[in-house]
Design an enzyme around this catalytic site. Structure first.
Site, short mmCIF file in Angstrom:
data_model
loop_
_atom_site.label_atom_id
_atom_site.label_comp_id
_atom_site.label_asym_id
_atom_site.label_seq_id
_atom_site.Cartn_x
_atom_site.Cartn_y
_atom_site.Cartn_z
N VAL A 15 64.35 80.00 37.32
CA VAL A 15 64.93 80.92 36.35
C VAL A 15 63.97 82.04 36.00
O VAL A 15 64.31 83.22 36.05
CB VAL A 15 65.34 80.15 35.07
N ASP A 33 52.70 80.80 33.70
CA ASP A 33 53.06 79.46 34.13
C ASP A 33 51.80 78.59 34.09
O ASP A 33 50.72 79.04 34.49
CB ASP A 33 53.63 79.48 35.55
N ARG A 38 51.31 76.83 41.39
CA ARG A 38 52.41 77.81 41.39
C ARG A 38 51.88 79.23 41.24
O ARG A 38 52.30 80.14 41.96
CB ARG A 38 53.38 77.47 40.26
N THR A 83 64.66 71.95 30.75
CA THR A 83 65.04 71.01 29.69
C THR A 83 65.70 69.81 30.35
O THR A 83 66.93 69.76 30.48
CB THR A 83 65.99 71.67 28.67
N THR A 120 68.39 75.66 28.68
CA THR A 120 69.63 75.03 28.23
C THR A 120 69.33 73.98 27.17
O THR A 120 68.54 73.07 27.38
CB THR A 120 70.35 74.37 29.41
N CYS A 260 70.98 71.40 36.32
CA CYS A 260 71.99 71.85 35.36
C CYS A 260 73.16 70.88 35.23
O CYS A 260 73.31 70.20 34.24
CB CYS A 260 72.50 73.24 35.74
N ARG A 326 64.95 68.72 42.41
CA ARG A 326 65.12 68.23 41.05
C ARG A 326 66.43 67.45 40.89
O ARG A 326 67.49 67.93 41.23
CB ARG A 326 65.10 69.38 40.06
#
Length: 424
Positions: A15, A33, A38, A83, A120, A260, A326
């Site tokens: 995102v 980050d 990363r 989240t 979220t 999600c 994920r």
């Protein structure tokens, strides 16, 4: 608002990175980050999520850092951390609370920044949890020294059509002026325009039901797939026929994972239960989808009349053509097959082997696949698998073996004589 205003994006994953790169075309942007690997990869031009290519990173003015000290005194902070849920499927707000505390330490009391959350959450988290935490850690006052906003992320990994610079961005601030400023910022980077929600809670709720709606519809597909399997009817044949009706919703059955759809409904159900409302439809859908992997494995074991053997699972990522592992529900198929006695090998051309081992304890097969398997499960229909020729596919299947094709990728491919075929 001016293009000289400074924006900090916290979290440079699926995102945050595309958003930060898009914002950097119009504003001065720093991306933060805490994952040092990363940060090093991004600085060298590598995005392991494949959301931004090397040329896009090289051309961007985005500043990338792992040091919060580089982010003090910005005009806008945008939080885009994950989240997830915990092992009991309860909301795990630790990442967003950690990011909130980090932002609080960056506030200098001089500027009056907007802190925007994209992660979220269930309705109320931004104002009732994050706002007070910002005040407590910073010693500043919300509505005076800083302001809250919410703009739900709508990144769909691997989707090159609905990118952050093309979609409609929902925005909501704690007052009209904040909302207007957010609309100007996001409006500068997307051709899809912005929509001003009536409140922060309404924007939070909009996000969480977007994915809950998809989850419930897919759960219906999975349930009727299980029903029709008892009648020896393929769901794909049913959908081909039903899809000719003009208002039929073209959802498909499958393994529902990812960051999600397989997670967000639990945020809504958690809050509903707190308020004394039992979310029957939401949790029923989650139960069906969470059990789909084990059901698939049981069907395959029964199809082989209870005979365990060498099994190959093709694909581990949560969806096709992305490296994202994920919340992959392919793992449920793998674990159930192992429990039933199968010797399981796993292959995925896009997944990171180190991440697969770290997250799931799965060792990915690398290089050219060799040998014949009693059971070949096409779990994720990567484009790379679609390119395999008939001979390569046939060579994987042992005499009398079973090809289980969850998404019907190889429906038109010939199989070796004596081989069995199964699909949803």
């Amino acid at each position: 608002m001016s293009s000289s205003e400074r924006i900090v994006v916290i979290g440079l994953g699926y995102v945050g990175l595309p958003l930060a790169v898009a914002l950097a075309r119009s504003f001065s942007v720093t991306g933060l980050d805490i994952d040092l690997r990363r940060v090093d990869e991004l600085r060298s031009g590598i995005d392991r999520t494949h959301e931004v290519d090397r040329a896009g990173l090289a051309a961007s003015s985005l500043r990338i850092t792992s040091d919060p000290a580089d982010c003090h005194g910005a005009d806008v902070y945008i939080v885009t951390v994950p989240t997830p849920v915990d092992l009991d499927n309860q909301p795990d707000l630790r990442p967003v609370l950690g990011a909130t505390e980090a932002v609080a330490a960056m506030l200098d009391g001089m500027r009056k920044p907007i802190i925007v959350f994209e992660s979220t959450v269930y309705p109320g988290v931004t104002e009732e949890i994050c706002g007070p935490l910002l005040e407590r850690v910073s010693g500043l006052t919300r509505g005076v020294d800083f302001y809250l906003g919410y703009s739900p992320e709508r990144i769909n990994p691997g989707d090159r059509e609905h990118t952050v610079d093309r979609i409609t961005k929902v925005v909501a601030g704690e007052n009209a002026a904040v909302t207007e400023r957010m609309a100007a910022i996001y409006g500068a980077v997307t051709s899809g325009g912005t929509f001003s929600a009536r409140s922060i809670k309404a924007a939070e709720a909009a996000k969480v039901i977007e994915n809950a709606q998809r989850d419930i519809n897919i759960a219906f597909m999975n349930e009727i797939t299980q029903i029709f399997s008892r009648m020896n009817i393929s769901i794909w044949d049913v959908l081909d026929a039903a899809g000719t009706k003009w208002n039929f919703l073209k959802f498909q059955p499958g393994l529902v994972g990812g960051h999600c759809i397989g997670v967000d409904p639990y945020y809504l159900s958690y809050r509903a239960q707190q308020l004394g409302q039992e979310p029957l439809v939401i949790l029923a859908g989650r139960s069906i989808n969470d059990g789909m992997g084990a059901w698939v494995a049981d069907q395959l074991h029964a199809r082989r009349e209870g005979r365990a053997g060498r099994a190959l699972v093709m694909g581990l990522t949560f969806k096709e053509n992305v490296p994202d592992l994920r919340n992959s529900r392919v793992v449920d198929v793998i674990e159930r097959l192992k429990l039933l006695g199968h010797d399981v090998s796993v292959h995925d051309p896009l997944a990171d082997p180190d991440e697969a081992m770290h997250e799931y304890g799965v060792e990915l097969a690398t290089g050219e696949l060799a040998g014949c398997y009693d059971l070949v499960v096409v779990a994720v229909p990567h484009a790379a698998y679609a390119e395999w020729d008939d001979a390569r596919i046939a060579a994987l299947i042992a005499p009398g073996g079973l090809l289980a094709d969850l998404k019907n990728l190889y429906a038109s491919r010939p199989l070796p004589e004596g081989a069995d075929r199964w699909t949803l």
